[in-house]
Design an enzyme around this catalytic site. Structure first.
Site, short mmCIF file in Angstrom:
data_model
loop_
_atom_site.label_atom_id
_atom_site.label_comp_id
_atom_site.label_asym_id
_atom_site.label_seq_id
_atom_site.Cartn_x
_atom_site.Cartn_y
_atom_site.Cartn_z
N ASP A 102 -5.37 -4.26 5.45
CA ASP A 102 -5.21 -2.97 5.38
C ASP A 102 -4.14 -2.51 4.43
O ASP A 102 -3.29 -3.12 4.17
CB ASP A 102 -5.20 -2.11 6.56
CG ASP A 102 -3.88 -2.13 7.39
OD1 ASP A 102 -3.14 -1.99 6.86
OD2 ASP A 102 -4.00 -2.67 8.55
N LYS A 103 -4.40 -1.44 3.80
CA LYS A 103 -3.33 -0.93 2.74
C LYS A 103 -1.67 -0.85 3.08
O LYS A 103 -0.77 -1.32 2.49
CB LYS A 103 -3.46 0.57 2.41
CG LYS A 103 -2.95 0.97 0.93
CD LYS A 103 -3.42 2.23 0.70
CE LYS A 103 -2.82 2.89 -0.45
NZ LYS A 103 -3.44 4.18 -1.37
#
Length: 227
Positions: A102-103
């Site tokens: 994820d970011k």
């Protein structure tokens, strides 16, 4: 020459994984010999296969990279998004990530054009280990590791048993064979903690060495190093 099922053929051509190829077929982004493609199509190099406007030229040379992803890069390949991973991929080769981080997470991400390898690594039947070093927002209690390792509710299901061990007062190591969306963050939240740093250090047998692969760079690796 024997024909290959279309999604598998697209994967072998290095465009994307078989799963992603199936989505592109559903979206009408694939044609075979001038007509919209079907999932049941079987093709070979004599057929004209066009994916998102690009004609396939047959199987591509397989490549595999270890990428050291920093926080802030999104693994979704969207050219219009300046934070997208697509702007950090090797030039001249069409590769894509195997799975995602994820970011807000960092660490090891694998890049390839090998659809079969991608399928092998992300399919739950193959159970490849992924190891993470995680920091949380407050001191960990004595029961945390046992609770996480046994499995906790995430998105309507109980996570599979996994290995969890303390590193220090606020950090733990976790080894998963499962890959639910934001799984570690959700597991920690269920146990009363907020993840403030999530760093993936290993996939299968390959361990990320930041001295060899610095942040936001990549390095070619072999299958023997990975599996």
């Amino acid at each position: 020459m024997s024909k290959t099922r279309l999604a598998k053929y697209i994967g072998h051509a290095g465009v994307c994984s078989r799963r992603q190829a199936s989505r592109l077929i559903d979206l009408g982004e694939v044609t075979v010999n001038g007509r919209p493609a079907n999932h049941i199509d079987h093709v070979d190099e004599l057929d004209e296969v066009i994916v998102q406007g690009v004609k396939l030229e047959g199987p591509a040379k397989k490549v595999l990279y270890a990428y050291h992803k920093p926080v802030g890069i999104d693994c979704k390949l969207k050219p219009e998004d300046p934070s997208s991973l697509i702007h950090h991929l090797p030039q001249g080769e069409r590769v894509y990530p195997i799975g995602r981080l994820d970011k807000d997470s960092r660490g090891l991400l694998l890049l390839t054009n090998d659809g079969e390898l991608c399928h092998q690594l992300i399919h739950p039947d193959h159970h490849q280990e992924k190891e993470y070093l995680v920091e949380v927002d407050k001191p960990l209690d004595a029961n945390f590791c046992a609770k996480m390792a046994a499995g906790v509710p995430v998105d309507g299901q109980i996570t599979q048993p996994c290995e969890v061990s303390l590193v220090d007062e606020t950090r733990f190591k976790i080894i998963l064979k499962q890959g639910l969306n934001r799984q570690i963050r959700k597991m920690a939240k269920y146990c009363g903690y907020k993840v403030i740093d999530l760093y993936r250090v290993r996939i299968a047998n390959y361990v990320l060495n930041p001295n060899e692969v610095s942040e936001n760079t990549y390095q070619a690796i072999t299958l023997n190093e990975l599996l």
